[in-house]
Design a protein around this motif. Structure first.
Motif, PDB file in Angstrom:
ATOM      1  N   ARG A 145      17.134   9.323   6.575  1.00  0.00           N
ATOM      2  CA  ARG A 145      16.743   8.366   7.610  1.00  0.00           C
ATOM      3  C   ARG A 145      16.399   7.000   7.029  1.00  0.00           C
ATOM      4  O   ARG A 145      16.251   6.027   7.762  1.00  0.00           O
ATOM      5  CB  ARG A 145      15.559   8.906   8.408  1.00  0.00           C
ATOM      6  CG  ARG A 145      15.918  10.081   9.308  1.00  0.00           C
ATOM      7  CD  ARG A 145      14.798  10.379  10.278  1.00  0.00           C
ATOM      8  NE  ARG A 145      14.536   9.215  11.135  1.00  0.00           N
ATOM      9  CZ  ARG A 145      13.515   9.153  11.994  1.00  0.00           C
ATOM     10  NH1 ARG A 145      12.680  10.169  12.079  1.00  0.00           N
ATOM     11  NH2 ARG A 145      13.328   8.090  12.735  1.00  0.00           N
ATOM     12  N   VAL A 185      -0.251   7.082   5.628  1.00  0.00           N
ATOM     13  CA  VAL A 185       1.027   6.454   5.968  1.00  0.00           C
ATOM     14  C   VAL A 185       1.287   5.327   4.976  1.00  0.00           C
ATOM     15  O   VAL A 185       0.411   4.497   4.718  1.00  0.00           O
ATOM     16  CB  VAL A 185       1.009   5.907   7.410  1.00  0.00           C
ATOM     17  CG1 VAL A 185       2.350   5.236   7.738  1.00  0.00           C
ATOM     18  CG2 VAL A 185       0.708   7.021   8.410  1.00  0.00           C
ATOM     19  N   GLN A 201       7.229  12.777   6.169  1.00  0.00           N
ATOM     20  CA  GLN A 201       8.079  12.548   7.325  1.00  0.00           C
ATOM     21  C   GLN A 201       8.342  11.052   7.455  1.00  0.00           C
ATOM     22  O   GLN A 201       7.463  10.232   7.160  1.00  0.00           O
ATOM     23  CB  GLN A 201       7.403  13.067   8.604  1.00  0.00           C
ATOM     24  CG  GLN A 201       7.050  14.544   8.563  1.00  0.00           C
ATOM     25  CD  GLN A 201       8.287  15.421   8.440  1.00  0.00           C
ATOM     26  OE1 GLN A 201       9.284  15.214   9.145  1.00  0.00           O
ATOM     27  NE2 GLN A 201       8.226  16.400   7.549  1.00  0.00           N
ATOM     28  N   LYS A 203       8.891   7.937   9.817  1.00  0.00           N
ATOM     29  CA  LYS A 203       8.613   7.522  11.187  1.00  0.00           C
ATOM     30  C   LYS A 203       8.926   6.038  11.323  1.00  0.00           C
ATOM     31  O   LYS A 203       8.974   5.299  10.334  1.00  0.00           O
ATOM     32  CB  LYS A 203       7.150   7.796  11.556  1.00  0.00           C
ATOM     33  CG  LYS A 203       6.145   7.127  10.635  1.00  0.00           C
ATOM     34  CD  LYS A 203       4.707   7.373  11.078  1.00  0.00           C
ATOM     35  CE  LYS A 203       4.400   6.695  12.381  1.00  0.00           C
ATOM     36  NZ  LYS A 203       2.958   6.792  12.741  1.00  0.00           N
ATOM     37  N   THR A 204       9.142   5.593  12.528  1.00  0.00           N
ATOM     38  CA  THR A 204       9.426   4.184  12.793  1.00  0.00           C
ATOM     39  C   THR A 204       8.380   3.643  13.753  1.00  0.00           C
ATOM     40  O   THR A 204       7.819   4.363  14.567  1.00  0.00           O
ATOM     41  CB  THR A 204      10.826   3.982  13.397  1.00  0.00           C
ATOM     42  OG1 THR A 204      10.908   4.719  14.628  1.00  0.00           O
ATOM     43  CG2 THR A 204      11.897   4.468  12.442  1.00  0.00           C
ATOM     44  N   ASP A 205       8.135   2.368  13.647  1.00  0.00           N
ATOM     45  CA  ASP A 205       7.161   1.708  14.504  1.00  0.00           C
ATOM     46  C   ASP A 205       7.634   0.290  14.747  1.00  0.00           C
ATOM     47  O   ASP A 205       7.480  -0.583  13.905  1.00  0.00           O
ATOM     48  CB  ASP A 205       5.782   1.718  13.845  1.00  0.00           C
ATOM     49  CG  ASP A 205       4.682   1.245  14.801  1.00  0.00           C
ATOM     50  OD1 ASP A 205       5.010   0.572  15.798  1.00  0.00           O
ATOM     51  OD2 ASP A 205       3.512   1.555  14.539  1.00  0.00           O
ATOM     52  N   GLU A 218      13.110  -2.363  13.213  1.00  0.00           N
ATOM     53  CA  GLU A 218      12.220  -1.221  13.120  1.00  0.00           C
ATOM     54  C   GLU A 218      11.485  -1.253  11.796  1.00  0.00           C
ATOM     55  O   GLU A 218      12.007  -1.721  10.788  1.00  0.00           O
ATOM     56  CB  GLU A 218      12.992   0.095  13.235  1.00  0.00           C
ATOM     57  CG  GLU A 218      13.580   0.366  14.598  1.00  0.00           C
ATOM     58  CD  GLU A 218      14.286   1.716  14.621  1.00  0.00           C
ATOM     59  OE1 GLU A 218      14.071   2.462  15.576  1.00  0.00           O
ATOM     60  OE2 GLU A 218      15.028   2.005  13.676  1.00  0.00           O
ATOM     61  N   GLN A 221       8.092   3.957   7.942  1.00  0.00           N
ATOM     62  CA  GLN A 221       6.932   4.376   7.164  1.00  0.00           C
ATOM     63  C   GLN A 221       7.099   5.832   6.748  1.00  0.00           C
ATOM     64  O   GLN A 221       7.884   6.572   7.331  1.00  0.00           O
ATOM     65  CB  GLN A 221       5.641   4.239   7.986  1.00  0.00           C
ATOM     66  CG  GLN A 221       5.288   2.826   8.391  1.00  0.00           C
ATOM     67  CD  GLN A 221       5.289   2.661   9.890  1.00  0.00           C
ATOM     68  OE1 GLN A 221       4.775   3.495  10.616  1.00  0.00           O
ATOM     69  NE2 GLN A 221       5.897   1.587  10.351  1.00  0.00           N
ATOM     70  N   LEU A 223       5.005   9.314   6.362  1.00  0.00           N
ATOM     71  CA  LEU A 223       3.795   9.974   6.840  1.00  0.00           C
ATOM     72  C   LEU A 223       3.537  11.218   5.993  1.00  0.00           C
ATOM     73  O   LEU A 223       4.374  12.119   5.934  1.00  0.00           O
ATOM     74  CB  LEU A 223       3.951  10.357   8.310  1.00  0.00           C
ATOM     75  CG  LEU A 223       2.858  11.253   8.911  1.00  0.00           C
ATOM     76  CD1 LEU A 223       1.525  10.506   8.935  1.00  0.00           C
ATOM     77  CD2 LEU A 223       3.254  11.706  10.313  1.00  0.00           C
TER      78      LEU A 223
END
Length: 244
Positions: A145, A185, A201, A203-205, A218, A221, A223
């Motif tokens: 990813r 994170v 994991q 993750k996107t924010d 995007e 990060q 986690l």
């Protein structure tokens, strides 16, 4: 196995102007008696080689003695063609240094940390591995990813067993403890290593994109949840992107 001292003895400071002999005396390689992995300075590692050590390709800056260097493609460790295309035109490689002599390693002036594993595991960012003993088993993992972004977190090396490992970081590394119910994170570009017990994991924010300056729209990060540690650096390291 003897653990190298944390900091090599300080060399005498050079005056602003000095004679040639003063320069040679102050900068000549010294034997610190640290064994196989010897920190000449915090940014230069000497391998007192009598056998084989795995090293990061391109990290050798000098050597003497009877030493042979052999490239090992990470593709041979089971990583697919996507990694080969995404990381570099020739594929990321580990180089085996084998023989008897002294090999000097460095990586863009980054700070070097030497760690001794005792039947333990650690995962190191692919950009931040410098060298490790052949007694340690290793496996290459790709974070799919993250493949679309220019990140040092694209591929990681999982190290398991007993032996010495040398990792690098921009400036001083800092380690954060991960506890149940207290996840950590991190930015993939600033993440150096983490304990082998953790499975980060991705993750996107989107809300953080302007703060972190991401051009993709995007923010990515990592986690970390569970029990373990994660080591970060005060620098966002961006990997080289090869042409397709």
């Amino acid at each position: 196995m003897n653990m190298p001292s944390a900091t090599p003895p300080a060399l005498p400071a050079l005056p602003k102007r000095h004679t040639l002999q003063e320069f040679i005396h102050a900068t000549t390689q010294k034997d610190h008696g640290q064994g196989l992995f010897e920190l000449e300075t915090e940014r230069l590692l000497e391998l007192n080689l009598n056998g084989k050590v795995h090293t990061k390709m391109g990290s050798m800056v000098a050597y003497h003695g009877q030493v042979k260097f052999t490239r090992e493609t990470l593709l041979s460790r089971g990583v697919g063609n996507l990694l080969k295309k995404a990381v570099s035109g020739e594929g990321a490689r580990i180089t085996d240094a084998e023989g008897v002599g002294s090999v000097y390693l460095a990586d863009a002036g980054k700070k070097i940390s030497v760690i001794e594993l005792s039947n333990e595991s650690i995962v190191v960012n692919g950009n931040d591995i410098l060298a490790f003993e052949p007694t340690i088993q290793y496996d290459i993992k790709m974070m799919k990813r993250v493949a679309a972004m220019l990140s040092g977190g694209l591929f990681n090396i999982r190290l398991q067993g007993s032996g010495l490992v040398a990792i690098t970081s921009h400036y001083e590394p800092r380690t954060l403890i991960v506890e149940p119910g207290k996840p950590v994170v991190t930015d993939p570009n600033a993440t150096v290593a983490w304990s082998g017990s953790l499975e980060p994991q991705i993750k996107t924010d989107v809300s953080l994109k302007s703060f972190l300056g991401r051009g993709s729209g995007e923010s990515f990060q990592m986690l970390f949840e569970g029990s373990g540690f994660v080591t970060i650096q005060p620098y966002e390291e961006v990997a080289y992107q090869a042409s397709s």
